[in-house]
Design a protein around this motif. Structure first.
Motif, mmCIF file in Angstrom:
data_model
loop_
_atom_site.group_PDB
_atom_site.id
_atom_site.type_symbol
_atom_site.label_atom_id
_atom_site.label_comp_id
_atom_site.label_asym_id
_atom_site.label_seq_id
_atom_site.Cartn_x
_atom_site.Cartn_y
_atom_site.Cartn_z
ATOM 1 N N LYS A 191 2.001 2.223 -5.208
ATOM 2 C CA LYS A 191 2.679 1.605 -6.420
ATOM 3 C C LYS A 191 1.662 1.911 -7.329
ATOM 4 O O LYS A 191 2.259 2.400 -8.750
ATOM 5 C CB LYS A 191 3.008 0.184 -6.295
ATOM 6 C CG LYS A 191 4.069 -0.009 -5.025
ATOM 7 C CD LYS A 191 4.279 -1.667 -4.930
ATOM 8 C CE LYS A 191 2.922 -2.273 -4.504
ATOM 9 N NZ LYS A 191 2.777 -1.973 -3.112
ATOM 10 N N ARG B 99 -6.239 0.371 8.102
ATOM 11 C CA ARG B 99 -4.883 -0.080 8.188
ATOM 12 C C ARG B 99 -4.422 0.408 9.450
ATOM 13 O O ARG B 99 -4.530 1.301 9.964
ATOM 14 C CB ARG B 99 -4.221 0.389 7.113
ATOM 15 C CG ARG B 99 -4.431 0.024 5.669
ATOM 16 C CD ARG B 99 -3.615 0.591 4.594
ATOM 17 N NE ARG B 99 -4.390 0.246 3.279
ATOM 18 C CZ ARG B 99 -4.330 1.023 2.006
ATOM 19 N NH1 ARG B 99 -4.090 2.211 2.264
ATOM 20 N NH2 ARG B 99 -4.914 0.457 1.004
ATOM 21 N N ASP C 75 0.831 -1.253 0.251
ATOM 22 C CA ASP C 75 0.014 0.088 -0.102
ATOM 23 C C ASP C 75 0.712 1.208 -0.005
ATOM 24 O O ASP C 75 0.475 2.500 0.532
ATOM 25 C CB ASP C 75 -0.902 -0.115 1.252
ATOM 26 C CG ASP C 75 -1.815 -1.563 1.380
ATOM 27 O OD1 ASP C 75 -2.348 -1.682 0.315
ATOM 28 O OD2 ASP C 75 -1.744 -1.820 2.313
ATOM 29 N N GLU C 76 1.946 1.047 -0.532
ATOM 30 C CA GLU C 76 2.857 2.505 -0.735
ATOM 31 C C GLU C 76 2.570 3.405 -1.551
ATOM 32 O O GLU C 76 2.865 4.623 -1.707
ATOM 33 C CB GLU C 76 4.267 2.139 -0.675
ATOM 34 C CG GLU C 76 4.951 0.973 0.176
ATOM 35 C CD GLU C 76 4.934 -0.377 -0.384
ATOM 36 O OE1 GLU C 76 3.991 -0.824 -1.152
ATOM 37 O OE2 GLU C 76 5.380 -1.331 0.410
HETATM 38 P P1 GDP Z 1 -0.609 0.144 -3.663
HETATM 39 O O1 GDP Z 1 -1.085 -0.975 -3.428
HETATM 40 O O2 GDP Z 1 0.912 0.299 -3.411
HETATM 41 O O3 GDP Z 1 -0.862 0.604 -4.935
HETATM 42 O O4 GDP Z 1 -1.183 1.504 -2.833
HETATM 43 P P2 GDP Z 1 -2.640 1.617 -2.327
HETATM 44 O O5 GDP Z 1 -3.352 2.091 -3.893
HETATM 45 O O6 GDP Z 1 -3.399 0.500 -1.797
HETATM 46 O O7 GDP Z 1 -2.513 2.894 -1.360
HETATM 47 C C1 GDP Z 1 -2.198 4.026 -1.803
HETATM 48 C C2 GDP Z 1 -3.257 4.890 -1.652
HETATM 49 O O8 GDP Z 1 -2.800 6.167 -1.409
HETATM 50 C C3 GDP Z 1 -4.155 5.094 -2.657
HETATM 51 O O9 GDP Z 1 -5.671 5.423 -2.235
HETATM 52 C C4 GDP Z 1 -3.754 6.164 -3.541
HETATM 53 O O10 GDP Z 1 -4.592 6.931 -4.292
HETATM 54 C C5 GDP Z 1 -3.256 7.147 -2.585
HETATM 55 N N1 GDP Z 1 -1.915 7.826 -3.060
HETATM 56 C C6 GDP Z 1 -1.003 7.510 -3.604
HETATM 57 N N2 GDP Z 1 0.041 8.540 -3.597
HETATM 58 C C7 GDP Z 1 -0.429 9.426 -2.948
HETATM 59 C C8 GDP Z 1 0.172 10.788 -2.379
HETATM 60 O O11 GDP Z 1 1.317 11.296 -2.715
HETATM 61 N N3 GDP Z 1 -0.637 11.448 -1.575
HETATM 62 C C9 GDP Z 1 -2.028 10.964 -1.115
HETATM 63 N N4 GDP Z 1 -2.682 11.864 -0.091
HETATM 64 N N5 GDP Z 1 -2.521 9.960 -1.383
HETATM 65 C C10 GDP Z 1 -1.677 9.245 -2.275
#
Ligand code: GDP
Length: 423
Positions: free
Chosen positions: A15, A304, A12-13
């Motif tokens: 990506k 989370r 959930d970073e």
């Molecule tokens: P992934 O599984 O690594 O792709 O991560 P997730 O999608 O589960 O979690 C990332 C969440 O943070 C998502 O809801 C994105 O829309 C959001 N997100 C990603 N980058 C940023 C950021 O720089 N700032 C904010 N506020 N939200 C972000």
């Protein structure tokens, strides 16, 4: 050129956003491991979509989206998600699936549920998507490779063999009434095989040809280093390898072709499910961070677990990935804090530890924090690094020094364009 987009932490970073962004210059986006337990949230002109099994290039017409042989391929989840993407107006998503991918069967999901129930308090916090039983079968060589479902007699024999043994275990462990019906499983595969056929291809050959022709390929990891089966917080890991290097195996390409490894880390920490998490915070302090960051699972909606940035875990996470470019997402979220704690070391049994330990030691780790000044404003509209508040830059540069890997991009909002390049 092949690039990987992978996580430095517990997943959930952010990506998905990076793959969506970088896929504008790519011809191919590849999922190389994991299954429909991923939850990549993408916000673009089609609205907000949580992708679980489809690669994040799915919204770009010129991108071929590849499901590599390392994936746990859930046919039902695949078609469900494909329909969802089409219903948003994406007319002809471009997808190929490896003819060597193995099928995540309905009984893997049932086994996952039954085992988590049996484990009770000792459970792994599984998303119950069948991932652990799937990979267990694959390594025991009792998985079903998709190429096998086109030979009736072979398939019937193989299923009978596999499921007769499995049913004996199920009867002993979970009770007779939970048996798997062999004919039903056979029918399930026969019914799906014609719809899936047009997508199948020799993915390794396909990708190696693209590499020869100098096309840009993105390997998209799910979860992060700390959930890697071999290098993570075992046994609270996933059952596959979310490490960039495994992309070579799960997609069938030469390891030396992976030229850039974008390793994503958050400006703070989050962790879904169980397992050691040294910088975890609780109560109102946690709720505020969780709500501001929208830290609720894309797949399960579960809140989370949240905590402060852990430089010990992230330094290790970047090392395991072989990070060439670190991306720090969610920096905007921290704009409300007066002081921001950053964990730079652990105290374990009275000793200061800077290297990420194995799980039983990690369980005893107490975070040692340094406190940085907050910036107390909204940074979402800022487009250039030089325009960020001094304290934001200090926070980023302090962490960069602690982890020892170059931070090249900063996320300052969830949207595709909310990203700042760091010179
Ligand atoms: P992934 O599984 O690594 O792709 O991560 P997730 O999608 O589960 O979690 C990332 C969440 O943070 C998502 O809801 C994105 O829309 C959001 N997100 C990603 N980058 C940023 C950021 O720089 N700032 C904010 N506020 N939200 C972000």
């Amino acid at each position: 050129m092949v690039i990987a987009i992978v996580g430095a932490n517990w997943g959930d970073e952010g990506k998905g956003k990076m793959s969506d962004l970088l896929s504008k210059d790519a011809e191919v986006v590849v999922r190389f491991q994991g299954g429909a337990n991923a939850g990549h949230t993408i916000i673009n002109e089609y609205g907000k979509t949580a992708l679980h099994i489809l690669p994040s290039g799915i919204f770009r017409e010129n991108v071929v989206n590849v499901i590599g042989q390392g994936v746990a391929f859930d046919i039902n989840a695949f078609f469900r998600e494909l329909e969802e993407v089409k219903s948003k107006g994406m007319k002809n998503p471009n997808i190929v699936i490896s003819d060597r991918v193995q099928i995540l069967m309905p009984y893997h999901i049932k086994l996952d549920e039954m085992e988590e129930e049996r484990l009770g308090k000792m459970n792994f916090g599984s998303t119950k998507s069948g991932i652990a039983p799937f990979y267990a079968d694959k390594y025991a060589k009792i998985g079903i490779q998709i190429s096998e479902i086109y030979d009736d007699e072979y398939l019937k024999n193989r299923l009978t063999n596999i499921l007769t043994a499995k049913n004996k275990t199920i009867a002993a462990l979970y009770g007779e009434e939970k048996q798997i019906n062999i004919d039903e499983m056979y029918e399930f595969l026969i019914e799906s095989r014609e719809t899936i056929k047009p997508y199948l291809c020799d993915v390794s050959k396909f990708l190696n040809d693209k590499i020869k022709n100098n096309k840009n390929i993105i390997l998209e990891g799910q979860l992060g280093s700390l959930r890697d089966l071999d290098n993570g917080i075992y046994p609270f890991t996933t059952s596959s390898s979310p490490v960039a290097g495994f992309g070579a195996v799960g997609a069938g390409i030469p390891p030396y072709e992976i030229k850039k490894i974008y390793t994503i880390t958050k400006a703070y920490s989050t962790c879904v499910g169980v397992g050691a998490f040294a910088t975890e915070i609780f109560g109102d302090e946690a709720k505020e961070l969780r709500d501001r960051g929208g830290e609720y699972g894309a797949k399960t909606g579960r809140p989370r677990r949240v905590g402060w940035f852990d430089a010990v875990a992230t330094r290790y996470g970047c090392m395991i990935q072989g990070a060439t470019d670190v991306v720090m997402s969610m920096v905007d979220v921290l704009g409300y804090l007066d002081k921001i704690p950053v964990c730079t070391a652990y105290e374990i049994d009275g000793k200061v530890v800077k290297d990420f330990p194995t799980t039983l030691s990690l369980n005893k780790a107490k975070p040692i924090y340094e406190y940085l000044e907050g910036w107390k404003c909204n940074i979402s509209d800022i487009k250039e690094y030089k325009d960020l508040p001094e304290n934001t830059k200090k926070y980023i540069e302090f962490i960069e020094k602690e982890i020892g890997y170059p931070i090249k991009m900063i996320g300052n909002g969830p949207k595709r364009e909310e990203i700042i390049e760091k010179p």
